[in-house]
Scaffold this motif. Structure first.
Motif, short mmCIF file in Angstrom:
data_model
loop_
_atom_site.label_atom_id
_atom_site.label_comp_id
_atom_site.label_asym_id
_atom_site.label_seq_id
_atom_site.Cartn_x
_atom_site.Cartn_y
_atom_site.Cartn_z
N ALA A 193 -15.64 0.87 -4.80
CA ALA A 193 -14.77 2.20 -4.81
C ALA A 193 -14.63 2.72 -3.31
N PHE A 194 -15.61 2.27 -2.45
CA PHE A 194 -15.41 2.67 -1.19
C PHE A 194 -14.28 1.51 -0.54
N THR A 195 -14.26 0.47 -0.88
CA THR A 195 -13.14 -0.47 -0.48
C THR A 195 -11.90 -0.05 -0.86
N ASN A 196 -11.77 0.47 -2.17
CA ASN A 196 -10.31 0.98 -2.48
C ASN A 196 -10.01 2.29 -1.79
N ALA A 197 -11.01 3.16 -1.32
CA ALA A 197 -10.76 4.30 -0.54
C ALA A 197 -10.25 3.88 0.96
N VAL A 198 -10.81 2.90 1.25
CA VAL A 198 -10.32 2.28 2.60
C VAL A 198 -8.83 1.78 2.71
N LEU A 199 -8.45 1.05 1.65
CA LEU A 199 -7.13 0.73 1.48
C LEU A 199 -6.09 1.71 1.17
N ASP A 200 -6.54 2.86 0.61
CA ASP A 200 -5.72 4.05 0.39
C ASP A 200 -5.76 4.71 1.59
N ASP A 201 -6.63 4.86 2.59
CA ASP A 201 -6.56 5.33 3.68
C ASP A 201 -5.66 4.78 4.84
N VAL A 202 -5.87 3.24 4.95
CA VAL A 202 -5.17 2.56 5.60
C VAL A 202 -3.69 2.61 5.50
N ALA A 203 -3.34 2.72 4.17
CA ALA A 203 -1.95 3.12 3.48
C ALA A 203 -1.47 4.36 4.17
N LYS A 204 -2.10 5.19 4.33
CA LYS A 204 -1.51 6.80 4.95
C LYS A 204 -1.01 6.23 6.41
N HIS A 205 -1.61 5.51 7.30
CA HIS A 205 -1.27 5.41 8.36
C HIS A 205 -0.53 4.04 8.90
N TYR A 206 -0.51 3.27 7.95
CA TYR A 206 0.40 1.87 8.14
C TYR A 206 1.14 1.71 6.97
N PRO A 207 2.45 1.02 7.22
CA PRO A 207 3.30 0.74 6.25
C PRO A 207 2.81 -0.76 5.60
N ILE A 208 1.93 -0.71 4.77
CA ILE A 208 1.32 -2.14 4.03
C ILE A 208 2.26 -2.41 2.95
N ASP A 209 2.12 -3.81 3.19
CA ASP A 209 3.04 -4.82 2.14
C ASP A 209 1.88 -4.80 0.76
N ARG A 210 2.17 -4.07 -0.20
CA ARG A 210 1.21 -4.14 -1.56
C ARG A 210 1.45 -5.24 -2.04
N THR A 211 2.31 -6.24 -1.94
CA THR A 211 2.54 -7.48 -2.74
C THR A 211 1.74 -8.63 -1.84
N ASN A 212 1.23 -8.32 -0.64
CA ASN A 212 0.48 -9.47 0.06
C ASN A 212 -0.85 -8.58 0.51
N ILE A 213 -1.78 -8.38 -0.47
CA ILE A 213 -3.07 -7.79 -0.09
C ILE A 213 -4.17 -9.04 -0.38
N PHE A 214 -4.69 -9.59 0.78
CA PHE A 214 -5.58 -10.55 0.90
C PHE A 214 -7.06 -10.16 1.12
N VAL A 215 -8.18 -10.55 0.24
CA VAL A 215 -9.27 -10.17 0.36
C VAL A 215 -10.34 -11.33 0.75
N SER A 216 -10.91 -11.18 1.91
CA SER A 216 -11.74 -12.32 2.09
C SER A 216 -13.27 -11.85 2.65
N GLY A 217 -13.96 -12.97 2.89
CA GLY A 217 -15.39 -12.41 3.34
C GLY A 217 -15.93 -13.70 3.85
N TYR A 218 -17.26 -13.41 4.21
CA TYR A 218 -18.06 -14.67 4.74
C TYR A 218 -19.47 -14.40 4.40
N SER A 219 -20.24 -15.50 3.65
CA SER A 219 -21.61 -15.34 3.41
C SER A 219 -21.86 -14.00 2.53
N PHE A 220 -22.55 -13.18 2.82
CA PHE A 220 -22.82 -12.00 1.91
C PHE A 220 -21.43 -11.19 1.67
N GLY A 221 -20.78 -11.34 2.90
CA GLY A 221 -19.35 -10.92 2.70
C GLY A 221 -18.46 -11.63 1.72
N SER A 222 -18.63 -12.86 1.58
CA SER A 222 -17.93 -13.59 0.60
C SER A 222 -18.29 -13.18 -0.78
#
Length: 272
Positions: A111-140
């Motif tokens: 839920a926090f991550t979804n809130a982050v993306l929603d907040d980013v979209a308030k300030h940047y014109p993001i391309d919703r068709t190209n959302i890539f999610v990545s991570g390393y180790s525990f982040g992966s």
């Protein structure tokens, strides 16, 4: 010239030089290593080089490893170095206690991550068709969890050296999964399957997508230091899976994230 006049002039110069969306991010602009506050939590954001301040941006949302924070991600050569040169907005959430709760579907981090993306979209014109999610180790592992619980809007999961249990049941899924892992990894152990099956690290997604047999694409490399063996599942009913394995340990391979973005965005492959 008075101190007040100097401050006014410097403010005007800053406002004219910075992209309009970035300046409007907060009363005190957050950017790169300066975190963006979101309630009692935060995230980091970094624009690509040469962005004009208005063109919609693909997004790479990257989960940091254990004991790290997003301030490392936005200056990491193998992550930020890839997004800056490919017109991609880098977003790096900060985990509580410098870690992530990916162990079960009951985590608050999705839920926090979804809130982050929603907040980013308030300030940047993001391309919703190209959302890539990545991570390393525990982040992966957290990237897997996010894709599992809230991935229907995700173009591709780009996971490095960390997975969930392959018996997990995922209510959602990204359109595509790309995973890289080292067979000598003893930090987030390479998940060998029965009879040392090396395709097992993506068994969850192959089952989710109703994939048939994989296609062995042979070995390939980005630099002389890292050689990968790639297997792809392109004829799945619901998605696509790519697995790159190497013989080394626990690290982000040079150029791997960059190469995935090149392929997904139909760019000429380059390094770094």
């Amino acid at each position: 010239m008075s101190g007040h006049m100097i401050r006014t002039l410097l403010t005007a110069l800053f406002m004219s030089a910075a992209p309009a969306f970035a300046v409007g991010l907060q009363d005190t602009p957050c950017h790169a290593e300066v975190p963006c506050q979101l309630g009692d939590r935060s995230y980091h954001v970094l624009e690509p080089d040469g962005w004009d301040g208005k063109t919609p941006l693909p997004v790479l949302l990257h989960f940091h490893g254990w004991a790290r924070q997003g301030d490392l991600i936005v200056k990491h050569g193998r992550i930020a170095g890839a997004t800056r040169k490919r017109g991609v907005l880098l977003v790096a959430p900060n985990g509580l206690g410098k870690s992530w709760d990916f162990w079960s579907a009951r985590t608050d981090d999705v839920a926090f991550t979804n809130a982050v993306l929603d907040d980013v979209a308030k300030h940047y014109p993001i391309d919703r068709t190209n959302i890539f999610v990545s991570g390393y180790s525990f982040g992966s592992a957290m990237a897997w969890r996010y894709a599992c619980q809230s991935g229907n809007h995700v173009r591709a999961l780009l996971a490095v050296a960390g997975t969930l249990n392959q018996s997990e049941t995922c209510p959602q899924a990204p359109k595509e999964v790309r995973h890289v892992h080292g067979t000598s990894d003893t930090v987030m152990d390479f998940p060998f399957g029965p009879n040392n099956d090396t395709t097992y690290p993506v068994a969850l997604w192959r089952a989710k997508y109703n994939c048939g047999a994989g296609i062995e694409n042979g070995t390939w490399h980005i630099t002389e230091h890292d050689t990968f063996t790639r297997t792809t599942w392109d004829s799945c009913n619901d998605g696509k899976v790519t697995l790159d394995i190497h013989s080394r340990g626990h690290f982000i391979p040079r150029g791997w994230i960059a190469r995935q973005l090149d392929e997904l965005l139909a760019l000429t492959p380059s390094y770094p």
